[in-house]
Design an enzyme around this catalytic site. Structure first.
Site, PDB file in Angstrom:
ATOM      1  N   ASP A  16       0.905   1.993   4.731  1.00 20.84           N
ATOM      2  CA  ASP A  16       1.909   1.429   3.817  1.00 20.84           C
ATOM      3  C   ASP A  16       1.083   1.230   2.286  1.00 20.84           C
ATOM      4  O   ASP A  16      -0.116   1.766   2.217  1.00 20.84           O
ATOM      5  CB  ASP A  16       2.250  -0.152   4.326  1.00 20.84           C
ATOM      6  N   GLN A  17       1.694   0.529   1.450  1.00 26.78           N
ATOM      7  CA  GLN A  17       1.152   0.500   0.273  1.00 26.78           C
ATOM      8  C   GLN A  17      -0.433  -0.437   0.112  1.00 26.78           C
ATOM      9  O   GLN A  17      -1.143  -0.255  -0.697  1.00 26.78           O
ATOM     10  CB  GLN A  17       2.206  -0.479  -0.674  1.00 26.78           C
TER      11      GLN A  17
END
Length: 138
Positions: A16-17
Site C-alpha cells: 500500500d501507500q
C-alpha cells in the site's frame, strides 16, 4: 498435526501507500496456504468444485503482528485447527524473511452445493478426504 508451508515473494503491487503489504492480500495468501495443505494431503479443491461443491468462508479472525514489505519472502504455515465432519477451521501463521511472526489467523469453512448453497456432510460425500482431515488435524 500436519503443517503445510508455502513461500510467497511479496510483490510491489501487494503493498500500500505505506510500503507494507495491504491487509486484504493476507487473505489471498491464506487461500494459497489452504490449497497447499489440501494438495499435501493428496486432494484437490478444484476437483471438489468440479463435483459441484464449494467451501465458502463463514468466519475469519486475523491479527497483524508485523508488517511485510516488498521484496521479502512470506512463509505461510497452514494446518487444520479443528474439524468435525461438517466445518473445517484452518489455522495460519505468516512469517517474514527473518522468521518473525507477522500474522496469525483462523478461517472457518463449510462445504455447500454450488448451485443452492445448501450444506453437505463432508465426511459422507468425501470419506477419504474426511479420514485425511481427521488424521491431520490439531
Amino acid at each position: 498435526m500436519h503443517v503445510s508451508k508455502k513461500e510467497i515473494e511479496v510483490r510491489y503491487a501487494e503493498t500500500d501507500q505505506m510500503g507494507v503489504v495491504y491487509h486484504a492480500n493476507y487473505l489471498i495468501w491464506m487461500e494459497l496456504g489452504r490449497t497447499k495443505l489440501i494438495q499435501d494431503l493428496g486432494f484437490s479443491y478444484a476437483g471438489m468444485e468440479e463435483q459441484g461443491i464449494i467451501s465458502p468462508v463463514i468466519d475469519l479472525d486475523i491479527s497483524y503482528k508485523k508488517p511485510l514489505r516488498y521484496g521479502e519472502i512470506a512463509t505461510v504455515h497452514t494446518w487444520i485447527e479443528a474439524y468435525n465432519g461438517l466445518k473445517s477451521i484452518y489455522g495460519y501463521e505468516i512469517f517474514n524473511s527473518k522468521g518473525d511472526l507477522a500474522v496469525t489467523a483462523t478461517s472457518s469453512h463449510v462445504c455447500v452445493q454450488k448451485d443452492s448453497f445448501r450444506p453437505v456432510k463432508f465426511k459422507k460425500l468425501f470419506p477419504d478426504w474426511h479420514e485425511a482431515y481427521e488424521k491431520a488435524k490439531k
